[in-house]
Design a protein around this motif. Structure first.
Motif, PDB file in Angstrom:
ATOM      1  N   LEU A  27       0.813  -1.222   0.000  1.00 46.18           N
ATOM      2  CA  LEU A  27       0.000   0.000   0.000  1.00 46.18           C
ATOM      3  C   LEU A  27       0.843   1.268   0.000  1.00 46.18           C
ATOM      4  O   LEU A  27       0.299   2.369  -0.068  1.00 46.18           O
ATOM      5  N   GLY A  28       2.142   1.114   0.131  1.00 46.50           N
ATOM      6  CA  GLY A  28       3.026   2.280   0.199  1.00 46.50           C
ATOM      7  C   GLY A  28       2.948   3.003   1.534  1.00 46.50           C
ATOM      8  O   GLY A  28       3.356   4.163   1.644  1.00 46.50           O
ATOM      9  N   HIS A  29       2.414   2.331   2.548  1.00 49.90           N
ATOM     10  CA  HIS A  29       2.295   2.969   3.872  1.00 49.90           C
ATOM     11  C   HIS A  29       3.652   3.087   4.557  1.00 49.90           C
ATOM     12  O   HIS A  29       4.553   2.286   4.329  1.00 49.90           O
ATOM     13  N   ASP A  30       3.743   4.095   5.431  1.00 49.47           N
ATOM     14  CA  ASP A  30       4.991   4.328   6.164  1.00 49.47           C
ATOM     15  C   ASP A  30       5.059   3.552   7.468  1.00 49.47           C
ATOM     16  O   ASP A  30       6.141   3.300   7.994  1.00 49.47           O
ATOM     17  N   THR A  31       3.894   3.210   8.038  1.00 53.04           N
ATOM     18  CA  THR A  31       3.867   2.617   9.368  1.00 53.04           C
ATOM     19  C   THR A  31       3.352   1.187   9.320  1.00 53.04           C
ATOM     20  O   THR A  31       2.368   0.907   8.646  1.00 53.04           O
ATOM     21  N   MET A  32       4.026   0.320  10.043  1.00 51.65           N
ATOM     22  CA  MET A  32       3.600  -1.074  10.149  1.00 51.65           C
ATOM     23  C   MET A  32       3.584  -1.494  11.606  1.00 51.65           C
ATOM     24  O   MET A  32       4.308  -0.919  12.447  1.00 51.65           O
ATOM     25  N   TYR A  33       2.741  -2.478  11.914  1.00 54.85           N
ATOM     26  CA  TYR A  33       2.510  -2.897  13.314  1.00 54.85           C
ATOM     27  C   TYR A  33       2.497  -4.418  13.421  1.00 54.85           C
ATOM     28  O   TYR A  33       2.179  -5.113  12.453  1.00 54.85           O
ATOM     29  N   TRP A  34       2.754  -4.867  14.638  1.00 58.28           N
ATOM     30  CA  TRP A  34       2.397  -6.224  15.032  1.00 58.28           C
ATOM     31  C   TRP A  34       1.445  -6.129  16.217  1.00 58.28           C
ATOM     32  O   TRP A  34       1.719  -5.409  17.196  1.00 58.28           O
ATOM     33  N   TYR A  35       0.333  -6.868  16.102  1.00 62.20           N
ATOM     34  CA  TYR A  35      -0.637  -6.989  17.184  1.00 62.20           C
ATOM     35  C   TYR A  35      -0.769  -8.460  17.560  1.00 62.20           C
ATOM     36  O   TYR A  35      -0.622  -9.345  16.718  1.00 62.20           O
ATOM     37  N   LYS A  36      -1.084  -8.694  18.843  1.00 60.96           N
ATOM     38  CA  LYS A  36      -1.341 -10.055  19.309  1.00 60.96           C
ATOM     39  C   LYS A  36      -2.790 -10.139  19.791  1.00 60.96           C
ATOM     40  O   LYS A  36      -3.231  -9.263  20.561  1.00 60.96           O
ATOM     41  N   GLN A  37      -3.516 -11.159  19.326  1.00 62.64           N
ATOM     42  CA  GLN A  37      -4.883 -11.369  19.782  1.00 62.64           C
ATOM     43  C   GLN A  37      -4.931 -12.693  20.528  1.00 62.64           C
ATOM     44  O   GLN A  37      -4.744 -13.753  19.934  1.00 62.64           O
ATOM     45  N   PHE A  47       4.353  -3.914  18.596  1.00 65.45           N
ATOM     46  CA  PHE A  47       5.383  -3.048  18.013  1.00 65.45           C
ATOM     47  C   PHE A  47       4.785  -2.194  16.915  1.00 65.45           C
ATOM     48  O   PHE A  47       3.810  -2.569  16.272  1.00 65.45           O
ATOM     49  N   SER A  48       5.458  -1.044  16.693  1.00 61.66           N
ATOM     50  CA  SER A  48       5.118  -0.225  15.548  1.00 61.66           C
ATOM     51  C   SER A  48       6.413   0.317  14.955  1.00 61.66           C
ATOM     52  O   SER A  48       7.315   0.744  15.692  1.00 61.66           O
ATOM     53  N   TYR A  49       6.511   0.293  13.631  1.00 63.23           N
ATOM     54  CA  TYR A  49       7.659   0.826  12.911  1.00 63.23           C
ATOM     55  C   TYR A  49       7.175   1.904  11.961  1.00 63.23           C
ATOM     56  O   TYR A  49       6.131   1.757  11.329  1.00 63.23           O
ATOM     57  N   ASN A  50       7.950   2.955  11.844  1.00 64.63           N
ATOM     58  CA  ASN A  50       7.678   3.983  10.855  1.00 64.63           C
ATOM     59  C   ASN A  50       8.925   4.159  10.000  1.00 64.63           C
ATOM     60  O   ASN A  50       9.991   4.503  10.522  1.00 64.63           O
ATOM     61  N   ASN A  51       8.783   3.905   8.695  1.00 73.03           N
ATOM     62  CA  ASN A  51       9.938   3.991   7.798  1.00 73.03           C
ATOM     63  C   ASN A  51      11.151   3.233   8.331  1.00 73.03           C
ATOM     64  O   ASN A  51      12.249   3.774   8.408  1.00 73.03           O
ATOM     65  N   LYS A  52      10.944   2.021   8.710  1.00 73.74           N
ATOM     66  CA  LYS A  52      11.960   1.087   9.203  1.00 73.74           C
ATOM     67  C   LYS A  52      12.466   1.394  10.604  1.00 73.74           C
ATOM     68  O   LYS A  52      13.316   0.684  11.115  1.00 73.74           O
ATOM     69  N   GLU A  53      11.942   2.438  11.244  1.00 78.67           N
ATOM     70  CA  GLU A  53      12.396   2.755  12.602  1.00 78.67           C
ATOM     71  C   GLU A  53      11.368   2.353  13.643  1.00 78.67           C
ATOM     72  O   GLU A  53      10.172   2.649  13.486  1.00 78.67           O
ATOM     73  N   LEU A  54      11.836   1.725  14.707  1.00 80.33           N
ATOM     74  CA  LEU A  54      10.947   1.316  15.793  1.00 80.33           C
ATOM     75  C   LEU A  54      10.444   2.544  16.529  1.00 80.33           C
ATOM     76  O   LEU A  54      11.233   3.360  16.998  1.00 80.33           O
ATOM     77  N   PRO A  66      11.241  -7.777  16.359  1.00 80.65           N
ATOM     78  CA  PRO A  66      10.791  -7.371  15.031  1.00 80.65           C
ATOM     79  C   PRO A  66      11.984  -6.927  14.190  1.00 80.65           C
ATOM     80  O   PRO A  66      12.990  -6.461  14.719  1.00 80.65           O
ATOM     81  N   LYS A  67      11.834  -7.084  12.877  1.00 78.36           N
ATOM     82  CA  LYS A  67      12.860  -6.584  11.963  1.00 78.36           C
ATOM     83  C   LYS A  67      12.175  -6.000  10.731  1.00 78.36           C
ATOM     84  O   LYS A  67      11.316  -6.644  10.147  1.00 78.36           O
ATOM     85  N   SER A  68      12.618  -4.823  10.352  1.00 74.68           N
ATOM     86  CA  SER A  68      12.040  -4.158   9.197  1.00 74.68           C
ATOM     87  C   SER A  68      13.136  -3.866   8.186  1.00 74.68           C
ATOM     88  O   SER A  68      13.809  -2.842   8.279  1.00 74.68           O
ATOM     89  N   LYS A  71      10.513  -0.376   4.292  1.00 72.86           N
ATOM     90  CA  LYS A  71       9.236   0.065   4.878  1.00 72.86           C
ATOM     91  C   LYS A  71       8.038  -0.779   4.446  1.00 72.86           C
ATOM     92  O   LYS A  71       6.964  -0.663   5.007  1.00 72.86           O
ATOM     93  N   ALA A  72       8.250  -1.665   3.469  1.00 74.64           N
ATOM     94  CA  ALA A  72       7.158  -2.533   3.027  1.00 74.64           C
ATOM     95  C   ALA A  72       7.120  -3.862   3.771  1.00 74.64           C
ATOM     96  O   ALA A  72       6.189  -4.648   3.581  1.00 74.64           O
ATOM     97  N   HIS A  73       8.124  -4.116   4.592  1.00 77.41           N
ATOM     98  CA  HIS A  73       8.223  -5.402   5.268  1.00 77.41           C
ATOM     99  C   HIS A  73       8.457  -5.223   6.761  1.00 77.41           C
ATOM    100  O   HIS A  73       9.257  -4.380   7.171  1.00 77.41           O
ATOM    101  N   LEU A  74       7.748  -6.045   7.535  1.00 77.18           N
ATOM    102  CA  LEU A  74       7.997  -6.080   8.974  1.00 77.18           C
ATOM    103  C   LEU A  74       7.826  -7.529   9.413  1.00 77.18           C
ATOM    104  O   LEU A  74       6.721  -8.067   9.377  1.00 77.18           O
ATOM    105  N   ASN A  75       8.944  -8.129   9.797  1.00 76.81           N
ATOM    106  CA  ASN A  75       8.928  -9.522  10.210  1.00 76.81           C
ATOM    107  C   ASN A  75       9.013  -9.622  11.718  1.00 76.81           C
ATOM    108  O   ASN A  75       9.481  -8.707  12.396  1.00 76.81           O
ATOM    109  N   LEU A  76       8.538 -10.750  12.237  1.00 73.87           N
ATOM    110  CA  LEU A  76       8.559 -10.960  13.686  1.00 73.87           C
ATOM    111  C   LEU A  76       9.233 -12.287  13.971  1.00 73.87           C
ATOM    112  O   LEU A  76       8.784 -13.335  13.496  1.00 73.87           O
ATOM    113  N   HIS A  77      10.319 -12.239  14.718  1.00 73.80           N
ATOM    114  CA  HIS A  77      11.032 -13.459  15.094  1.00 73.80           C
ATOM    115  C   HIS A  77      10.790 -13.715  16.580  1.00 73.80           C
ATOM    116  O   HIS A  77      10.870 -12.786  17.389  1.00 73.80           O
TER     117      HIS A  77
END
Lengths: 114, 109
Positions: A27-37, A47-54, A66-68, A71-77
């Motif tokens: 989507l070209g978004h700047d911010t990515m998140y991980w949520y737990k349900q 976690f939240s990242y904006n342009n690869k920064e935590l 987390p690793k970004s 800005k299009a990818h945010l992985n969770l290890h």
């Protein structure tokens, strides 16, 4: 085209293992998140990242990293998985539009630790 | 006190009924507000934003009361397909989206 995609959709693993969940957004978004349900259906930000920064790191055990790479990818290890880590993990991305932040979610990764 | 509180329900209503959900938030500096919908075993999806003046989208009306720090969602003429969990979401700034625990709605024939 899936806007926010995460893999795998299901993950069953034994206690003590290390696993990763991947997330990508087109989507070209700047911010990515991980949520737990959790089992009570409560959706909690991790976690939240904006342009690869935590920018947000809630009280999460340091076994979660987390690793970004961009800005299009945010992985969770997750290291040394525990029974209590069993939950659905959602990746999301957002962009400010008209002064508002609207988030789009991936389909979720259902993690079961046995 | 939880940051965003909702009555978990379930609200069981017949088709055609009008149902209202409320949500309260603790951070008076919160900047924007939303209602999301989550179907069983699916991801949350944006239902509507909530504006200070109140806004309507078809059968759905959202209201915000900043003084009392609560948000409401009204659903008119309920359909079976409205059955889902409705999540109140508050943006506390710096893109920190806080979700309520959700209110479950079950519409029956």
């Amino acid at each position: 085209d899936t806007a926010v995609s995460q893999t795998p959709k299901y993950l069953v693993t034994q206690m003590g293992n290390d696993k990763s969940i991947k997330c990508e957004q087109n989507l070209g978004h700047d911010t990515m998140y991980w949520y737990k349900q959790d089992s009570k259906k409560f959706l909690k930000i991790m976690f939240s990242y904006n342009n690869k920064e935590l920018i947000i790191n809630e009280t999460v055990p340091n076994r979660f990293s987390p690793k970004s790479p961009d800005k299009a990818h945010l992985n969770l290890h997750i290291n040394s998985l525990e029974l209590g880590d069993s939950a659905v993990y959602f990746c999301a991305s957002s962009q400010v539009a008209g002064g508002r932040t609207e988030a789009f979610f991936g389909q979720g990764t259902r993690l079961t630790v046995v | 006190r939880k940051e965003v509180e909702q009555d978990p329900g379930p609200f069981n209503v017949p088709e055609g009924a009008t149902v209202a959900f409320n949500c309260t938030y603790s951070n008076s500096a919160s900047q924007s507000f939303f209602w999301y919908r989550q179907d069983c075993r699916k991801e949350p999806k944006l239902l509507m934003s909530v504006y200070s003046s109140g806004n309507e989208d078809g059968r759905f009306t959202a209201q915000l009361n900043r003084a009392s720090q609560y948000i409401s969602l009204l659903i008119r003429d309920s359909k079976l397909s409205d059955s889902a969990t409705y999540l109140c979401v508050v943006n506390e700034g710096t893109d920190k989206l806080i979700f309520g625990t959700g209110t479950r709605l079950q519409v029956f024939p």
